[in-house]
Design a protein around this motif. Sequence first.
Motif, PDB file in Angstrom:
ATOM      1  N   GLY A   1       0.799  -1.214   0.000  1.00 54.12           N
ATOM      2  CA  GLY A   1       0.000   0.000   0.000  1.00 54.12           C
ATOM      3  C   GLY A   1       0.836   1.271   0.000  1.00 54.12           C
ATOM      4  N   ARG A   2       2.136   1.142   0.264  1.00 54.56           N
ATOM      5  CA  ARG A   2       3.014   2.320   0.277  1.00 54.56           C
ATOM      6  C   ARG A   2       4.069   2.257  -0.825  1.00 54.56           C
ATOM      7  NH1 ARG A   2       6.329   3.068   4.433  1.00 54.56           N
ATOM      8  NH2 ARG A   2       6.473   0.857   5.008  1.00 54.56           N
ATOM      9  N   PHE A   3       4.504   1.069  -1.176  1.00 54.93           N
ATOM     10  CA  PHE A   3       5.542   0.885  -2.201  1.00 54.93           C
ATOM     11  C   PHE A   3       4.914   0.286  -3.457  1.00 54.93           C
ATOM     12  CE2 PHE A   3       9.513   0.258   0.726  1.00 54.93           C
ATOM     13  CZ  PHE A   3       9.176   1.420   1.416  1.00 54.93           C
ATOM     14  N   THR A   4       5.449   0.672  -4.591  1.00 49.95           N
ATOM     15  CA  THR A   4       5.065   0.064  -5.858  1.00 49.95           C
ATOM     16  C   THR A   4       6.321  -0.219  -6.675  1.00 49.95           C
ATOM     17  OG1 THR A   4       4.773   2.216  -6.913  1.00 49.95           O
ATOM     18  CG2 THR A   4       2.805   1.199  -5.946  1.00 49.95           C
ATOM     19  N   THR A   5       6.203  -1.158  -7.606  1.00 53.11           N
ATOM     20  CA  THR A   5       7.316  -1.459  -8.493  1.00 53.11           C
ATOM     21  C   THR A   5       6.880  -1.260  -9.927  1.00 53.11           C
ATOM     22  OG1 THR A   5       6.751  -3.799  -8.702  1.00 53.11           O
ATOM     23  CG2 THR A   5       8.229  -3.196  -6.913  1.00 53.11           C
ATOM     24  N   SER A   6       7.833  -0.969 -10.768  1.00 49.80           N
ATOM     25  CA  SER A   6       7.564  -0.866 -12.193  1.00 49.80           C
ATOM     26  C   SER A   6       8.823  -1.250 -12.955  1.00 49.80           C
ATOM     27  CB  SER A   6       7.111   0.552 -12.559  1.00 49.80           C
ATOM     28  OG  SER A   6       8.118   1.492 -12.237  1.00 49.80           O
ATOM     29  N   ARG A   7       8.651  -1.465 -14.238  1.00 47.18           N
ATOM     30  CA  ARG A   7       9.761  -1.876 -15.096  1.00 47.18           C
ATOM     31  C   ARG A   7       9.671  -1.107 -16.393  1.00 47.18           C
ATOM     32  NH1 ARG A   7      10.860  -7.868 -13.914  1.00 47.18           N
ATOM     33  NH2 ARG A   7      11.726  -7.886 -16.020  1.00 47.18           N
ATOM     34  N   ASP A   8      10.806  -0.673 -16.882  1.00 44.46           N
ATOM     35  CA  ASP A   8      10.890  -0.027 -18.187  1.00 44.46           C
ATOM     36  C   ASP A   8      11.787  -0.901 -19.049  1.00 44.46           C
ATOM     37  OD1 ASP A   8      11.467   1.511 -20.441  1.00 44.46           O
ATOM     38  OD2 ASP A   8      11.366   3.390 -19.319  1.00 44.46           O
ATOM     39  N   THR A   9      11.165  -1.679 -19.910  1.00 47.57           N
ATOM     40  CA  THR A   9      11.919  -2.632 -20.727  1.00 47.57           C
ATOM     41  C   THR A   9      12.871  -1.915 -21.681  1.00 47.57           C
ATOM     42  OG1 THR A   9      10.101  -4.206 -20.579  1.00 47.57           O
ATOM     43  CG2 THR A   9      11.708  -4.553 -22.328  1.00 47.57           C
ATOM     44  N   ALA A  10      12.447  -0.774 -22.200  1.00 43.75           N
ATOM     45  CA  ALA A  10      13.291  -0.032 -23.147  1.00 43.75           C
ATOM     46  C   ALA A  10      14.580   0.441 -22.494  1.00 43.75           C
ATOM     47  CB  ALA A  10      12.522   1.152 -23.712  1.00 43.75           C
ATOM     48  N   LYS A  11      14.529   0.665 -21.179  1.00 44.49           N
ATOM     49  CA  LYS A  11      15.704   1.147 -20.462  1.00 44.49           C
ATOM     50  C   LYS A  11      16.366   0.062 -19.621  1.00 44.49           C
ATOM     51  CE  LYS A  11      14.045   5.906 -20.092  1.00 44.49           C
ATOM     52  NZ  LYS A  11      13.712   7.022 -19.178  1.00 44.49           N
ATOM     53  N   ASN A  12      15.806  -1.160 -19.672  1.00 48.91           N
ATOM     54  CA  ASN A  12      16.345  -2.268 -18.869  1.00 48.91           C
ATOM     55  C   ASN A  12      16.450  -1.879 -17.390  1.00 48.91           C
ATOM     56  OD1 ASN A  12      16.612  -3.883 -21.147  1.00 48.91           O
ATOM     57  ND2 ASN A  12      18.724  -3.225 -21.511  1.00 48.91           N
ATOM     58  N   THR A  13      15.437  -1.204 -16.930  1.00 44.66           N
ATOM     59  CA  THR A  13      15.480  -0.623 -15.589  1.00 44.66           C
ATOM     60  C   THR A  13      14.244  -0.996 -14.787  1.00 44.66           C
ATOM     61  OG1 THR A  13      16.787   1.249 -16.384  1.00 44.66           O
ATOM     62  CG2 THR A  13      15.646   1.536 -14.289  1.00 44.66           C
ATOM     63  N   ALA A  14      14.478  -1.326 -13.523  1.00 41.54           N
ATOM     64  CA  ALA A  14      13.404  -1.559 -12.576  1.00 41.54           C
ATOM     65  C   ALA A  14      13.373  -0.408 -11.577  1.00 41.54           C
ATOM     66  CB  ALA A  14      13.618  -2.883 -11.853  1.00 41.54           C
ATOM     67  N   TYR A  15      12.173  -0.139 -11.077  1.00 45.85           N
ATOM     68  CA  TYR A  15      11.996   0.974 -10.143  1.00 45.85           C
ATOM     69  C   TYR A  15      11.253   0.488  -8.902  1.00 45.85           C
ATOM     70  CZ  TYR A  15      12.937   3.695 -14.338  1.00 45.85           C
ATOM     71  OH  TYR A  15      13.508   4.206 -15.484  1.00 45.85           O
ATOM     72  N   LEU A  16      11.601   1.115  -7.790  1.00 43.36           N
ATOM     73  CA  LEU A  16      10.851   0.907  -6.562  1.00 43.36           C
ATOM     74  C   LEU A  16      10.422   2.287  -6.078  1.00 43.36           C
ATOM     75  CD1 LEU A  16       9.880  -1.104  -4.358  1.00 43.36           C
ATOM     76  CD2 LEU A  16      11.964  -0.511  -3.092  1.00 43.36           C
ATOM     77  N   GLN A  17       9.126   2.561  -6.186  1.00 39.91           N
ATOM     78  CA  GLN A  17       8.572   3.817  -5.713  1.00 39.91           C
ATOM     79  C   GLN A  17       8.146   3.640  -4.268  1.00 39.91           C
ATOM     80  OE1 GLN A  17       8.205   6.892  -7.273  1.00 39.91           O
ATOM     81  NE2 GLN A  17       7.488   7.624  -5.283  1.00 39.91           N
ATOM     82  N   MET A  18       8.689   4.475  -3.404  1.00 40.54           N
ATOM     83  CA  MET A  18       8.421   4.350  -1.973  1.00 40.54           C
ATOM     84  C   MET A  18       7.737   5.626  -1.492  1.00 40.54           C
ATOM     85  SD  MET A  18      12.014   2.611  -0.763  1.00 40.54           S
ATOM     86  CE  MET A  18      12.949   4.086  -1.078  1.00 40.54           C
TER      87      MET A  18
END
Length: 123
Positions: free
Chosen positions: A66-83
């Motif tokens: 409920g506070r953190f989310t994840t996402s992925r950008d395949t074009a940039k080969n990058t994963a994100y953790l939004q906190m």
Amino acid sequence: QVQLVESGGGLVQAGGSLRLSCVTSGLTFNDYAMGWFRQAPGKEREFVAASDWRGGKTYFADSVKGRFTTSRDTAKNTAYLQMDSLKPEDTAVYYCAARYGYRGFREWDYDYWGQGTQVTVSS
């Protein structure tokens, strides 16, 4: 050679937000699950979040749900953790990790690791 390079850590007040990035190289990003773990001083490394390969499902520890989310950008080969809504107890070194296929919830499920980035949440 597989590399995972993290960035985005820092010092933030309680209630604030940070976004961690994990840039990968040397692997076919879409074929890998990406995990996030953290380790606070004097504690064991613990699972935080993960996303399945190929844009699949995401999973979160109860402590961050409920506070953190994840996402992925395949074009940039990058994963994100939004906190968001960060708490002092979120203070830790955060690590990203990669595993071929579906997510794992344990350290030893993952094959590759980033160097870690410090997140400090002040009260």
